[in-house]
Scaffold this active site. Structure first.
Site, mmCIF file in Angstrom:
data_model
loop_
_atom_site.group_PDB
_atom_site.id
_atom_site.type_symbol
_atom_site.label_atom_id
_atom_site.label_comp_id
_atom_site.label_asym_id
_atom_site.label_seq_id
_atom_site.Cartn_x
_atom_site.Cartn_y
_atom_site.Cartn_z
ATOM 1 C CG HIS A 54 -1.712 -1.258 1.370
ATOM 2 N ND1 HIS A 54 -1.321 -2.269 2.224
ATOM 3 C CD2 HIS A 54 -2.833 -1.702 0.755
ATOM 4 C CE1 HIS A 54 -2.181 -3.275 2.141
ATOM 5 N NE2 HIS A 54 -3.107 -2.958 1.245
HETATM 6 S S1 FES Z 1 1.667 -0.549 3.356
HETATM 7 FE FE1 FES Z 1 0.039 -1.857 3.737
HETATM 8 S S2 FES Z 1 0.995 -3.641 4.372
HETATM 9 FE FE2 FES Z 1 2.605 -2.317 4.023
#
Ligand code: FES
Length: 211
Positions: free
Chosen positions: A176
């Site tokens: 993410h």
């Molecule tokens: S940014 Fe979501 S798991 Fe690493």
């Protein structure tokens, strides 16, 4: 020879005084031949025997209980192979400056990064106001040139990529888009916390014990 016992003559005068009982004196111990001499007042040595027997039984019971407890508690402790995995020794002499090596510790990825002079200087004066989870490099390292962290993103648990992202020498989580600096501090993206630093010590200049 028959002998008339009058044991209860005083207390129970009407109790079968006409019955003749045989004498068992030939079979009695001397101290019990006196009919007024009850066993309660003549058996001190019997009490001693009872106490010794009771004490012996108590000791046996306590020993058995202790054995059961030791057996039970040892069955609950971690087996030797798990204990062996609880700590790992890592030889770090081959990790060149700027490189990050990964290992497995307690089923988790473990990163050991050799920080360069430039990376150490780059994060030396970062203000806490710029950090999501304020910690200084000194709080996160024992020796400034070595970073030891668990390689699990604090957002949702992906494994970040070392030496990637917007911070030089840092970590980037592709799931993410979280960025960590070169001491594993969360700097950008959804990760709320810094990468976890496990317990570790230096056994020598080139060997680290983690766990
Ligand atoms: S940014 Fe979501 S798991 Fe690493």
């Amino acid at each position: 020879m028959f002998w008339n016992q009058v044991r209860f003559q005083k207390d129970c005068p009407k109790l079968h005084r006409d019955i003749q009982y045989p004498s068992f004196d030939d079979y009695r111990k001397e101290k019990f031949k006196d009919l007024k001499h009850t066993k309660w007042h003549s058996g001190d040595e019997k009490h001693g025997y009872t106490y010794v027997t009771g004490l012996f039984g108590l000791l046996c019971g306590m020993y058995g209980l202790k054995s059961e407890l030791v057996h039970f508690l040892s069955s609950m402790s971690a087996p030797a192979d798990v204990l062996a995995m609880a700590t790992i020794e890592v030889d770090i002499k081959n990790i060149a400056p700027g490189m990050c090596s990964s290992y497995k510790w307690r089923g988790k990825p473990l990163f050991i990064k050799h920080r360069t002079e430039g990376e150490i200087l780059a994060e030396a004066n970062t203000p806490f106001s710029a950090l999501k989870d304020p910690e200084s490099p000194e709080q996160r390292t024992i020796k400034p040139e070595w970073l030891v962290v668990i390689g699990i993103c604090t957002h949702l648990g992906c494994v970040p990529v070392p030496n990637s992202g917007d911070w030089a020498g840092g970590f980037y989580c592709p799931c993410h888009g979280s960025h960590y600096d070169n001491v594993g501090r969360a700097r950008k993206g959804p990760a709320p916390l810094n990468l976890e630093v496990p317990p570790y010590i230096f056994l020598s200049d080139t060997v680290v014990l983690v766990g």
